[in-house]
Design a protein around this motif. Sequence first.
Motif, PDB file in Angstrom:
ATOM      1  N   ALA A  22       0.843  -1.199   0.000  1.00 35.16           N
ATOM      2  CA  ALA A  22       0.000   0.000   0.000  1.00 35.16           C
ATOM      3  C   ALA A  22       0.874   1.243   0.000  1.00 35.16           C
ATOM      4  O   ALA A  22       2.054   1.200   0.370  1.00 35.16           O
ATOM      5  N   ARG A  23       0.309   2.319  -0.453  1.00 33.20           N
ATOM      6  CA  ARG A  23       0.978   3.617  -0.389  1.00 33.20           C
ATOM      7  C   ARG A  23       0.052   4.578   0.376  1.00 33.20           C
ATOM      8  O   ARG A  23      -1.130   4.689   0.070  1.00 33.20           O
ATOM      9  N   LEU A  24       0.608   5.254   1.362  1.00 29.45           N
ATOM     10  CA  LEU A  24      -0.126   6.226   2.162  1.00 29.45           C
ATOM     11  C   LEU A  24       0.493   7.606   2.007  1.00 29.45           C
ATOM     12  O   LEU A  24       1.675   7.731   1.675  1.00 29.45           O
ATOM     13  N   ALA A  25      -0.309   8.631   2.247  1.00 29.24           N
ATOM     14  CA  ALA A  25       0.199  10.011   2.234  1.00 29.24           C
ATOM     15  C   ALA A  25      -0.471  10.776   3.373  1.00 29.24           C
ATOM     16  O   ALA A  25      -1.646  10.565   3.678  1.00 29.24           O
ATOM     17  N   GLY A  26       0.299  11.648   4.000  1.00 29.21           N
ATOM     18  CA  GLY A  26      -0.267  12.428   5.096  1.00 29.21           C
ATOM     19  C   GLY A  26       0.795  13.230   5.812  1.00 29.21           C
ATOM     20  O   GLY A  26       1.911  13.443   5.303  1.00 29.21           O
ATOM     21  N   TRP A  27       0.438  13.678   7.013  1.00 23.84           N
ATOM     22  CA  TRP A  27       1.328  14.497   7.833  1.00 23.84           C
ATOM     23  C   TRP A  27       2.010  13.638   8.891  1.00 23.84           C
ATOM     24  O   TRP A  27       1.381  12.740   9.479  1.00 23.84           O
ATOM     25  N   VAL A  28       3.269  13.911   9.135  1.00 23.82           N
ATOM     26  CA  VAL A  28       4.023  13.189  10.159  1.00 23.82           C
ATOM     27  C   VAL A  28       3.627  13.757  11.522  1.00 23.82           C
ATOM     28  O   VAL A  28       4.059  14.844  11.901  1.00 23.82           O
ATOM     29  N   GLU A  29       2.812  13.026  12.238  1.00 26.31           N
ATOM     30  CA  GLU A  29       2.319  13.508  13.530  1.00 26.31           C
ATOM     31  C   GLU A  29       3.355  13.315  14.631  1.00 26.31           C
ATOM     32  O   GLU A  29       3.530  14.167  15.505  1.00 26.31           O
ATOM     33  N   ASN A  30       4.058  12.186  14.575  1.00 28.14           N
ATOM     34  CA  ASN A  30       4.996  11.882  15.644  1.00 28.14           C
ATOM     35  C   ASN A  30       6.088  10.954  15.116  1.00 28.14           C
ATOM     36  O   ASN A  30       5.848  10.141  14.213  1.00 28.14           O
ATOM     37  N   ILE A  31       7.289  11.086  15.648  1.00 26.98           N
ATOM     38  CA  ILE A  31       8.418  10.216  15.289  1.00 26.98           C
ATOM     39  C   ILE A  31       8.999   9.639  16.566  1.00 26.98           C
ATOM     40  O   ILE A  31       9.347  10.378  17.495  1.00 26.98           O
ATOM     41  N   ARG A  32       9.094   8.309  16.620  1.00 25.06           N
ATOM     42  CA  ARG A  32       9.713   7.641  17.774  1.00 25.06           C
ATOM     43  C   ARG A  32      10.906   6.830  17.272  1.00 25.06           C
ATOM     44  O   ARG A  32      10.728   5.784  16.637  1.00 25.06           O
ATOM     45  N   ASP A  33      12.105   7.325  17.539  1.00 27.40           N
ATOM     46  CA  ASP A  33      13.335   6.683  17.064  1.00 27.40           C
ATOM     47  C   ASP A  33      13.864   5.768  18.168  1.00 27.40           C
ATOM     48  O   ASP A  33      14.281   6.230  19.227  1.00 27.40           O
ATOM     49  N   HIS A  34      13.824   4.460  17.906  1.00 28.30           N
ATOM     50  CA  HIS A  34      14.272   3.480  18.898  1.00 28.30           C
ATOM     51  C   HIS A  34      15.666   2.949  18.585  1.00 28.30           C
ATOM     52  O   HIS A  34      16.084   1.929  19.108  1.00 28.30           O
ATOM     53  N   GLY A  35      16.402   3.626  17.700  1.00 29.36           N
ATOM     54  CA  GLY A  35      17.763   3.201  17.363  1.00 29.36           C
ATOM     55  C   GLY A  35      17.736   1.983  16.470  1.00 29.36           C
ATOM     56  O   GLY A  35      17.540   0.863  16.938  1.00 29.36           O
ATOM     57  N   GLY A  36      17.918   2.210  15.180  1.00 33.35           N
ATOM     58  CA  GLY A  36      17.863   1.117  14.216  1.00 33.35           C
ATOM     59  C   GLY A  36      16.480   0.921  13.643  1.00 33.35           C
ATOM     60  O   GLY A  36      16.326   0.371  12.553  1.00 33.35           O
ATOM     61  N   VAL A  37      15.474   1.319  14.346  1.00 35.01           N
ATOM     62  CA  VAL A  37      14.108   1.256  13.857  1.00 35.01           C
ATOM     63  C   VAL A  37      13.356   2.474  14.405  1.00 35.01           C
ATOM     64  O   VAL A  37      13.548   2.887  15.549  1.00 35.01           O
ATOM     65  N   ALA A  38      12.533   3.069  13.565  1.00 35.24           N
ATOM     66  CA  ALA A  38      11.748   4.239  13.975  1.00 35.24           C
ATOM     67  C   ALA A  38      10.283   4.013  13.615  1.00 35.24           C
ATOM     68  O   ALA A  38       9.957   3.272  12.671  1.00 35.24           O
ATOM     69  N   PHE A  39       9.423   4.621  14.381  1.00 38.46           N
ATOM     70  CA  PHE A  39       7.981   4.514  14.149  1.00 38.46           C
ATOM     71  C   PHE A  39       7.410   5.919  13.918  1.00 38.46           C
ATOM     72  O   PHE A  39       7.701   6.854  14.670  1.00 38.46           O
ATOM     73  N   ILE A  40       6.630   6.034  12.869  1.00 34.11           N
ATOM     74  CA  ILE A  40       5.984   7.304  12.523  1.00 34.11           C
ATOM     75  C   ILE A  40       4.475   7.124  12.622  1.00 34.11           C
ATOM     76  O   ILE A  40       3.917   6.139  12.130  1.00 34.11           O
ATOM     77  N   ASP A  41       3.833   8.068  13.259  1.00 28.15           N
ATOM     78  CA  ASP A  41       2.368   8.137  13.203  1.00 28.15           C
ATOM     79  C   ASP A  41       2.020   9.049  12.044  1.00 28.15           C
ATOM     80  O   ASP A  41       2.288  10.259  12.079  1.00 28.15           O
ATOM     81  N   LEU A  42       1.456   8.469  10.995  1.00 32.57           N
ATOM     82  CA  LEU A  42       1.111   9.220   9.794  1.00 32.57           C
ATOM     83  C   LEU A  42      -0.381   9.539   9.833  1.00 32.57           C
ATOM     84  O   LEU A  42      -1.207   8.638   9.972  1.00 32.57           O
ATOM     85  N   ARG A  43      -0.719  10.834   9.702  1.00 30.33           N
ATOM     86  CA  ARG A  43      -2.093  11.302   9.894  1.00 30.33           C
ATOM     87  C   ARG A  43      -2.624  11.971   8.636  1.00 30.33           C
ATOM     88  O   ARG A  43      -1.924  12.731   7.968  1.00 30.33           O
ATOM     89  N   ASP A  44      -3.862  11.655   8.301  1.00 33.23           N
ATOM     90  CA  ASP A  44      -4.595  12.455   7.323  1.00 33.23           C
ATOM     91  C   ASP A  44      -6.000  12.688   7.886  1.00 33.23           C
ATOM     92  O   ASP A  44      -6.240  12.450   9.072  1.00 33.23           O
ATOM     93  N   GLU A  45      -6.915  13.161   7.059  1.00 32.04           N
ATOM     94  CA  GLU A  45      -8.251  13.489   7.551  1.00 32.04           C
ATOM     95  C   GLU A  45      -9.020  12.267   8.050  1.00 32.04           C
ATOM     96  O   GLU A  45      -9.954  12.390   8.844  1.00 32.04           O
ATOM     97  N   TYR A  46      -8.610  11.084   7.621  1.00 29.62           N
ATOM     98  CA  TYR A  46      -9.396   9.878   7.889  1.00 29.62           C
ATOM     99  C   TYR A  46      -8.884   9.050   9.055  1.00 29.62           C
ATOM    100  O   TYR A  46      -9.565   8.142   9.519  1.00 29.62           O
TER     101      TYR A  46
END
Length: 586
Positions: A22-46
Amino acid sequence: MQECYRTHTCGELKESDIGSTARLAGWVENIRDHGGVAFIDLRDEYGVTQVVIHDEEMLKKIRRESVISVSGSVDKRDPETVNPKIPTGTLELNAEELEVLGDCTQTLPFEVATSKETKEDMRLKYRFLDLRNPKVHENILFRSRVIKYLRNKMDDLGFTEINTPILTCSSPEGARDYIIPSRKHRGKFYALPQAPQQFKQLLMTSGFDRYYQIAPCFRDEDARADRSPGEFYQLDFEMAFATQEDVFEVAEKVLYDTFTEFGNGKKVSPAPFVRIPYEEAMLKYGTDKPDLRNPLIIIDLSGYFADVDFKPFKGRPVRGINVPGCAKKSKSFFENMLKYAESIGMKGLGYISVLPDGTFKGPIAKFLSEEKKAELTELAQLKVDDTLFFISDDISIVNTLAGQIRSELGVRMDIIDKDRFDLCFITDFPMYELNEESKLDFTHNPFSMPQGGMDALMNQDPLTIKAYQYDIVCNGVELSSGAVRNHRPDIMVKAFELAGYTAEELEQRFGALFRAFHYGAPPHAGMAPGVDRMLMLLKDEENIREVIAFPMNANAQDLLLGAPNEVSEQQLREVHIKIRKQVNPS
């Protein structure tokens, strides 16, 4: 550039999509960098989807609130990372490709997620960021759904949507006009409509049977919590060959269904809504905008105190409010109520409490004989632990003061039912009132039909004439005003004459309407519930600006675009305007 920015929205992926790409598009709400792996909360209107990034180079491109497009495989989350608070909380997107579509290069002036806790002026200056807050964003989406619902209801009831002009002429609607200088007609001005009043009445004379629009209205008046400065929107409607009851029936259908549909399960007053004459509302509630969720009722004790030797009440009207259970309150409760009373201009706040043995306690008790105490017990329906508060002042303000005390007691006693919408009609408004110069003036809409018609105008004291005018009130907020219109030119001339207008002035200021009434005008009536106030109540917001996409601040400024602003000398010359320098008085 990618062939497409997204295949799914950020709230659309389901467990059935696991294993697919899948391909998603939106705003980067939050970035959690755990060293070697990072998690992004990607937000749009839905919604929000978690994106997993293993490539550190990819991560370097990203800043919070930047807009990105990211593609990869849809994977199931580990059980310990599942987020049950969001629909996509059981899955994540494992990023393989990432493109920055719009970089956020500036320091954020506030956190988007907590923008409602930021000072309002900052929120409005960066309203585009504030509107990214899901709660704020939802208010505007909610507004769209409600307006669509209102349009559908009016269409179903046989009304025709017609747009009326924005550039028009000045009209006495009770507030200041916004005026616009004419370039082509030197020294003359347009005005933005305070309401489509004359146009909708002209539509009735034109043979349209049922008109409505979501009408923008413009009034140069100060802001309040339930009033936005500058402009507002109303569900404006008018009906030909209609009585007051015909209008009430439409309003009840539309408002009951709307508040039921969008009221989040709160109880809504069933039709027919309670009808309360203006004089009764002022006496029982101290306001023409009563909050019926508050069970406290004001009673008139003027006659009772006529033969009581208590100097502060002598020769003045007296109002009483019986508050069940209030006698159990602490001393500080009564002290704080006294402070509140003094803050609104009262000289004191007398009261009597009924003790468990049936005796009276309070500063006024000693002035009452046993017979008068028995009479008061019956008159105010007093019971053990009740407290009866007394309000006395000049007739011009006593009802208003009593209404404010009633409201404050309702809040402090915590007896207002917040889980319902109580709607009522306030009817039979006085046609005229005395203005600050003690001259007769219209109380409300000057185009209303007086009760009793020409006979009342000719033979009654003008201050006793009532009009076919009415308001809708919900939970203490005025939603709408309306009236049966005056469609007869002879009655119109006489009504305006009493308010100090000559027939020539009437024809000059309202020429189109006055002329139209001479060519056969049907009886007609209507009203205009305020859309912004409905939304404020439905969303349980304390400030009307929370349900408007781009509101002005309380000082009537658009902090986002910078209005009002200065214009060039050339622009002023084109409309024949010269700015005078302010002269400081010596």
